[in-house]
Design a protein around this motif. Structure first.
Motif, PDB file in Angstrom:
ATOM      1  N   ASP A 119     -10.763 -11.533  35.593  1.00 58.55           N
ATOM      2  CA  ASP A 119     -11.813 -10.888  34.801  1.00 58.55           C
ATOM      3  C   ASP A 119     -13.210 -11.235  35.293  1.00 58.55           C
ATOM      4  O   ASP A 119     -14.106 -10.385  35.291  1.00 58.55           O
ATOM      5  CB  ASP A 119     -11.666 -11.274  33.331  1.00 58.55           C
ATOM      6  N   ARG A 120     -13.418 -12.474  35.702  1.00 55.93           N
ATOM      7  CA  ARG A 120     -14.739 -12.867  36.203  1.00 55.93           C
ATOM      8  C   ARG A 120     -15.042 -12.193  37.542  1.00 55.93           C
ATOM      9  O   ARG A 120     -16.203 -11.873  37.837  1.00 55.93           O
ATOM     10  CB  ARG A 120     -14.827 -14.388  36.354  1.00 55.93           C
ATOM     11  N   SER A 158      -7.752 -16.292  28.542  1.00 54.53           N
ATOM     12  CA  SER A 158      -8.165 -16.390  29.948  1.00 54.53           C
ATOM     13  C   SER A 158      -7.222 -17.245  30.778  1.00 54.53           C
ATOM     14  O   SER A 158      -7.237 -17.176  32.006  1.00 54.53           O
ATOM     15  CB  SER A 158      -9.581 -16.967  30.021  1.00 54.53           C
ATOM     16  N   ASP A 166     -15.564 -12.581  28.329  1.00 49.95           N
ATOM     17  CA  ASP A 166     -15.843 -13.563  27.281  1.00 49.95           C
ATOM     18  C   ASP A 166     -14.862 -13.429  26.123  1.00 49.95           C
ATOM     19  O   ASP A 166     -14.444 -14.428  25.527  1.00 49.95           O
ATOM     20  CB  ASP A 166     -17.278 -13.408  26.763  1.00 49.95           C
ATOM     21  N   GLU A 177     -15.757  -8.304  36.703  1.00 49.09           N
ATOM     22  CA  GLU A 177     -16.838  -8.038  35.750  1.00 49.09           C
ATOM     23  C   GLU A 177     -18.112  -7.483  36.395  1.00 49.09           C
ATOM     24  O   GLU A 177     -18.720  -6.540  35.859  1.00 49.09           O
ATOM     25  CB  GLU A 177     -17.148  -9.327  34.978  1.00 49.09           C
ATOM     26  N   MET A 191     -19.711  -7.232  23.609  1.00 46.41           N
ATOM     27  CA  MET A 191     -19.384  -8.539  24.182  1.00 46.41           C
ATOM     28  C   MET A 191     -18.694  -8.325  25.516  1.00 46.41           C
ATOM     29  O   MET A 191     -17.812  -7.455  25.628  1.00 46.41           O
ATOM     30  CB  MET A 191     -18.469  -9.308  23.227  1.00 46.41           C
ATOM     31  N   PRO A 192     -19.059  -9.070  26.558  1.00 43.97           N
ATOM     32  CA  PRO A 192     -18.355  -8.915  27.829  1.00 43.97           C
ATOM     33  C   PRO A 192     -16.858  -9.161  27.659  1.00 43.97           C
ATOM     34  O   PRO A 192     -16.443 -10.120  26.999  1.00 43.97           O
ATOM     35  CB  PRO A 192     -19.001  -9.985  28.722  1.00 43.97           C
ATOM     36  N   TYR A 193     -16.066  -8.298  28.250  1.00 46.34           N
ATOM     37  CA  TYR A 193     -14.614  -8.413  28.127  1.00 46.34           C
ATOM     38  C   TYR A 193     -14.123  -9.786  28.574  1.00 46.34           C
ATOM     39  O   TYR A 193     -13.241 -10.387  27.929  1.00 46.34           O
ATOM     40  CB  TYR A 193     -13.949  -7.306  28.940  1.00 46.34           C
ATOM     41  N   GLN A 241     -11.860 -12.591  26.352  1.00 44.76           N
ATOM     42  CA  GLN A 241     -10.610 -13.193  26.801  1.00 44.76           C
ATOM     43  C   GLN A 241     -10.563 -14.704  26.571  1.00 44.76           C
ATOM     44  O   GLN A 241      -9.491 -15.297  26.563  1.00 44.76           O
ATOM     45  CB  GLN A 241     -10.393 -12.899  28.288  1.00 44.76           C
ATOM     46  N   CYS A 242     -11.712 -15.322  26.414  1.00 46.33           N
ATOM     47  CA  CYS A 242     -11.766 -16.773  26.195  1.00 46.33           C
ATOM     48  C   CYS A 242     -11.747 -17.153  24.721  1.00 46.33           C
ATOM     49  O   CYS A 242     -11.645 -18.348  24.388  1.00 46.33           O
ATOM     50  CB  CYS A 242     -13.030 -17.362  26.843  1.00 46.33           C
ATOM     51  N   MET A 243     -11.853 -16.182  23.822  1.00 42.73           N
ATOM     52  CA  MET A 243     -12.015 -16.474  22.402  1.00 42.73           C
ATOM     53  C   MET A 243     -10.831 -17.210  21.804  1.00 42.73           C
ATOM     54  O   MET A 243     -10.990 -18.043  20.897  1.00 42.73           O
ATOM     55  CB  MET A 243     -12.257 -15.179  21.616  1.00 42.73           C
ATOM     56  N   GLY A 253      -8.458 -15.239  33.663  1.00 43.28           N
ATOM     57  CA  GLY A 253      -9.863 -15.611  33.789  1.00 43.28           C
ATOM     58  C   GLY A 253     -10.398 -15.395  35.192  1.00 43.28           C
ATOM     59  O   GLY A 253     -11.519 -14.892  35.370  1.00 43.28           O
TER      60      GLY A 253
END
Length: 460
Positions: free
Chosen positions: A121-122, A137, A306, A125, A302-304, A308-310, A118
């Motif tokens: 990725d943030r 994440s 995001d 991004e 969808m942002p990658y 990763q948080c699914m 996480g």
């Protein structure tokens, strides 16, 4: 073992020297600090050093060596083997060290040893850049990368370790070392799969790739359609480009926003397709899956970060997991995966995951100690539950689910996806042909096996 007076004096000195915090069993916050993702694992380190920077790590390792303590390491993530803690050990906790520095021009990123997927990725991004991380994440990057590392982007960009450019390490002698293709190349080789056996990674530098678009298709099927959905997924993934990734989950429908209430808690087959591109391209690839009758359909750009948080799972549950790398996925193996060959669907909290490999994973460098690279599929049975009374049932189910797929196994295993399953499985995760070479690197950098609370490589 040091005398009590010597140990007390050394602990006082460590408290004075560290920028971060030092916790002993009697200190407030100790129990919270020792808790990890998996509630099954309940060990009590002698000392916890919550390091703030690499200098803190050097001081902590020096303290551990002075008192002849085994040293365990906690990165930012899950520690599926429970290796982040050991009874009576010095636990070096890196979670305060989670800084991420992006060099967009060089398409590279430096991540501190306690950073998670996480955090990475943030940070990348805003530059439309990314690299292979985990599939949630909360995955710790240090353990992921040094263990090989698979993720949603691996078919496009290779394993996480394939993108490793450099490692800043503190060795068992409490010495900072840098490893790269040009500097300490044998150590650098060993860090592509050998995990935390050679020292504590205080920072890693990773290659980045352009990722201007990312899209997903998520479909839920009733159990009767599961085998057809898995076969369609198999064919779509096997014939698709490297930009296409994804997984199948055969288990129980969760209480999630996208799941109709009538389906929560019932058996289901979920297919997630990910794509390093736009929705239109993904829909074209997903046609055979979309054509099958399904209960839920979510699709779109969808942002990658995001995505990763699914699938994030909260810490504190009890858990058990294993893995098999599969040489193929014939129809008989699909039946086993879907449960129709072993007594029915998974119990609540249990599931069978199937990941598509291939693409850049298979095409990557074959010299590293990641013997599962050529497997086109990776199966990952798991169980999550709350009460200790469920331990035997859940662990037995995972063991049986993994064993049922053994006829199609390559024999290799991704160590990132298993707990402590013994030395034979560690060798299967490193490759028999790599063992002696890894043991020699271990002897060079950790001859006393100080870093042994892990998927351990013994020095020779």
């Amino acid at each position: 073992m040091a005398s009590l007076s010597k140990a007390g004096a050394a602990l006082d000195a460590l408290r004075d020297d560290l920028v971060g915090a030092v916790l002993a069993p009697a200190d407030p916050g100790y129990d919270e600090a020792r808790a990890v993702f998996d509630a099954v694992v309940d060990r009590r380190p002698a000392v916890i050093a919550q390091c703030a920077d690499a200098t803190d790590v050097v001081r902590a390792v020096r303290f551990g060596r002075e008192l002849d303590l085994p040293i365990s390491v906690r990165g930012g993530g899950h520690g599926l083997a429970g290796a982040a803690r050991g009874d009576g050990s010095l636990l070096v906790d890196l979670r305060r060290m989670h800084q991420v520095s992006v060099d967009a021009a060089a398409e590279a990123v430096r991540v501190a040893g306690g950073a998670t997927t996480g955090h990475l990725d943030r940070a990348t991004e805003p530059y439309a850049l990314a690299t292979t991380g985990g599939r949630v994440s909360t995955t710790g990057l240090g353990g992921l990368v040094l263990g090989g590392g698979t993720g949603w982007l691996d078919r496009a960009f290779g394993l996480a370790a394939d993108n490793l450019l450099g490692v800043e390490l503190v060795t068992a002698d409490a010495e900072p070392v840098h490893a790269s293709a040009e500097e300490n190349p044998e150590l650098f080789w060993a860090l592509h799969g050998g995990g935390g056996n050679f020292g504590i990674a205080t920072a890693l530098t990773l290659r980045l790739h352009e990722l201007p678009e990312f899209s997903v298709v998520l479909l839920l099927y009733p159990p009767r359609s599961g085998p057809d959905a898995v076969r369609a997924f198999r064919d779509v993934a096997a014939g698709g480009p490297g930009e296409l990734g994804g997984a199948v989950l055969y288990g129980t429908a969760p209480a999630a926003e996208f799941v109709p209430e009538r389906l929560v808690g019932t058996p289901m087959c979920a297919v997630l397709l990910t794509y390093a591109g736009g929705e239109d391209g993904l829909r074209a690839l997903a046609g055979p899956l979309l054509a099958l009758p399904h209960e839920v359909e979510l699709a779109g750009d969808m942002p990658y970060a995001d995505v990763q948080c699914m699938l994030d799972v909260p810490a504190g549950l009890r858990g058990h997991w294993s893995a098999q790398c599969l040489a193929g996925l014939p129809d008989e193996s699909v039946d086993v995966l879907c449960g129709s060959a072993d007594g029915g669907p998974a119990p609540a909290g249990c599931g069978r995951l199937l990941f598509a490999q291939g693409g850049a994973v298979a095409a990557g460098p074959d010299a590293y100690p990641v013997p599962y690279r050529d497997a086109p599929w990776s199966a990952h049975p798991f169980a999550l539950w709350r009460e200790p009374a469920g331990d035997e049932r859940a662990t037995g189910w995972v063991r049986d689910a993994c064993a049922a797929l053994r006829p199609w196994s390559t024999g290799a295993v991704p160590l990132n996806l298993i707990g402590d399953e013994g030395p034979e499985r560690v060798r299967a995760g490193l490759g028999a042909g790599n063992t002696l070479r890894l043991e020699k690197v271990k002897r060079r950098y950790d001859p006393d096996n100080v870093f042994r609370v892990n998927h351990n490589i013994r020095p020779v």
